[in-house]
Enzyme design. Structure first.
Site, short mmCIF file in Angstrom:
data_model
loop_
_atom_site.label_atom_id
_atom_site.label_comp_id
_atom_site.label_asym_id
_atom_site.label_seq_id
_atom_site.Cartn_x
_atom_site.Cartn_y
_atom_site.Cartn_z
N HIS A 248 9.08 -38.39 -22.93
CA HIS A 248 8.27 -38.76 -24.10
C HIS A 248 8.96 -39.88 -24.90
O HIS A 248 8.30 -40.80 -25.39
CB HIS A 248 8.04 -37.55 -24.99
CG HIS A 248 7.08 -36.56 -24.41
ND1 HIS A 248 7.43 -35.68 -23.40
CD2 HIS A 248 5.77 -36.30 -24.70
CE1 HIS A 248 6.39 -34.91 -23.09
NE2 HIS A 248 5.37 -35.27 -23.86
N HIS A 291 13.37 -30.87 -26.89
CA HIS A 291 14.46 -31.53 -26.17
C HIS A 291 15.73 -31.45 -27.00
O HIS A 291 15.67 -31.39 -28.24
CB HIS A 291 14.12 -33.02 -25.91
CG HIS A 291 13.28 -33.25 -24.70
ND1 HIS A 291 13.79 -33.28 -23.42
CD2 HIS A 291 11.94 -33.47 -24.57
CE1 HIS A 291 12.81 -33.51 -22.56
NE2 HIS A 291 11.68 -33.63 -23.24
N ASP A 295 19.12 -35.61 -25.13
CA ASP A 295 18.00 -36.10 -24.31
C ASP A 295 17.31 -37.29 -24.96
O ASP A 295 16.97 -38.28 -24.29
CB ASP A 295 16.98 -34.98 -24.10
CG ASP A 295 17.59 -33.75 -23.45
OD1 ASP A 295 18.68 -33.88 -22.89
OD2 ASP A 295 16.95 -32.69 -23.51
#
Length: 374
Positions: A248, A291, A295
């Site tokens: 994302h 996350h 990340d």
């Protein structure tokens, strides 16, 4: 050649003017002398000759100026420069290369879903391996609706970039750059996900049951993940293990970078709006505890550096053949040379209609564009 013709024209004019102002031949009979005074008659004839001489010289100058101006008008086409043809040679479309880059991106996206399915089988159980310590999670509690904001912002940014890309004049060159970067970033993500499998970052996460040796079930999961775009909004993302790094974050950051790079400076309000969508979407990933912080940080660093390295080499043509160019030592330099070999200048930010317009509309568009250029 044009100068010789002009001089020849001026000589013809001079000859014609001299012929027209030549004094007539002397009469056969001498003029009569009034009161026996011959001086006044001679003086009057001399003044008339001088006046006619001045008129003749003025006429000659006017004719010469007229001949020069008409000659320049006839030969003015010699100064035209074919800029459009040269510009087209420096920026060829080469749609077939764009198609190759698209296949490269599509392959890596599909391969990512396969790796996610494999990694999901290796994720440790939450009861055995609790979430790793994360400083952001220590200070900020989870916001349940934050991840919905992230995916909504991502869809808006991708849609805006797709619309902007369709309206760009050099969409073929920009498109293959975008496809190559997407494919490369997701290939990197496959490597990091596979070599290091992290436990889930929160107890709230619900992971689909493991299938182990059920190959058919794994194929159906892959197809479901592809059809839903890997989004939680579509209910297609039920597997865990794709944490390092955040996909994302990649899409939010990469969409904004392309929007900013290929939009004119006067659209600052559009750039700031897209930056706000991208930044808020990335922060909401952490608010949702979907996350780890590492990340998101790794995803941002890898995306921005790869984008900047590629565009540095694409826009600085002296680097391509420079012996001390360390950027040419990247593994993807041969692919870069294949995609950018015939792009010999910086790609300008220019927009055009994505479909052909009727002739009347094209004529009006040229008139408007011509008025703006002037």
């Amino acid at each position: 050649m044009a100068a010789s013709e002009l001089i020849h024209d001026s000589d013809d004019v001079r000859l014609q003017v001299e012929a027209s102002v030549t004094t007539p031949t002397a009469p056969l009979h001498p003029p009569r002398v009034a009161n026996g005074d011959l001086r006044s008659t001679v003086t009057g004839s001399v003044d008339g000759k001088q006046e006619r001489g001045r008129l003749g010289s003025l006429l000659q100058q006017n004719q010469l100026i007229h001949s020069l101006s008409s000659g320049l008008r006839r030969h003015c086409h010699y100064v035209k420069i074919p800029v459009q043809e040269e510009h087209a040679v420096q920026l060829p479309t080469e749609w077939w290369k764009t198609g190759v880059a698209f296949l490269y991106a599509a392959f890596n996206l599909v391969f990512t879903t396969v790796v996610i399915t494999i990694v999901h089988e290796r994720v440790p159980d939450k009861s055995v391996s609790p979430p790793l310590p994360d400083k952001f999670f220590d200070y900020v509690d989870r916001v349940p609706w934050a991840f919905t904001v992230t995916e909504s912002n991502g869809l808006i940014l991708v849609g805006l970039w797709l619309l902007q890309w369709i309206c760009l004049k050099h969409r073929s060159i920009i498109g293959r750059r975008c496809f190559f970067l997407i494919g490369t970033l997701y290939m990197y993500r496959c490597v990091t996900m596979y070599i290091t499998t992290l436990p889930v970052p929160g107890k709230h996460m619900v992971c689909a049951p493991k299938l182990y040796n059920d190959s058919t079930g794994k194929i159906w999961r892959i197809l479901r993940l592809i059809s839903g775009g890997g989004l939680s909004l579509t209910g297609s993302h039920l597997m865990c293990g794709d944490f390092l790094y955040s996909g994302h974050t990649v899409m939010l950051t990469l969409s904004y970078l392309f929007i900013k790079e290929y939009s004119p400076p006067w659209m600052w309000w559009y750039r700031w709006f897209c930056w706000a969508l991208s930044a808020s979407g990335v922060v909401c990933i952490l608010f949702a505890h979907e996350h780890y912080s590492i990340d998101v940080v790794v995803g941002y660093v890898v995306t921005t550096r790869t984008f900047w390295w590629y565009h540095t080499m694409a826009n600085t043509h002296a680097l391509r053949q420079a012996p001390n160019n360390f950027l040419s030592r990247t593994w993807w330099n041969p692919i870069f040379n294949f995609l950018e070999r015939n792009v010999r200048t910086t790609v300008p930010v220019a927009f055009t209609w994505p479909v052909a317009l009727p002739s009347a509309c094209r004529q009006r568009y040229r008139i408007v564009e011509g008025g703006r250029d002037e």
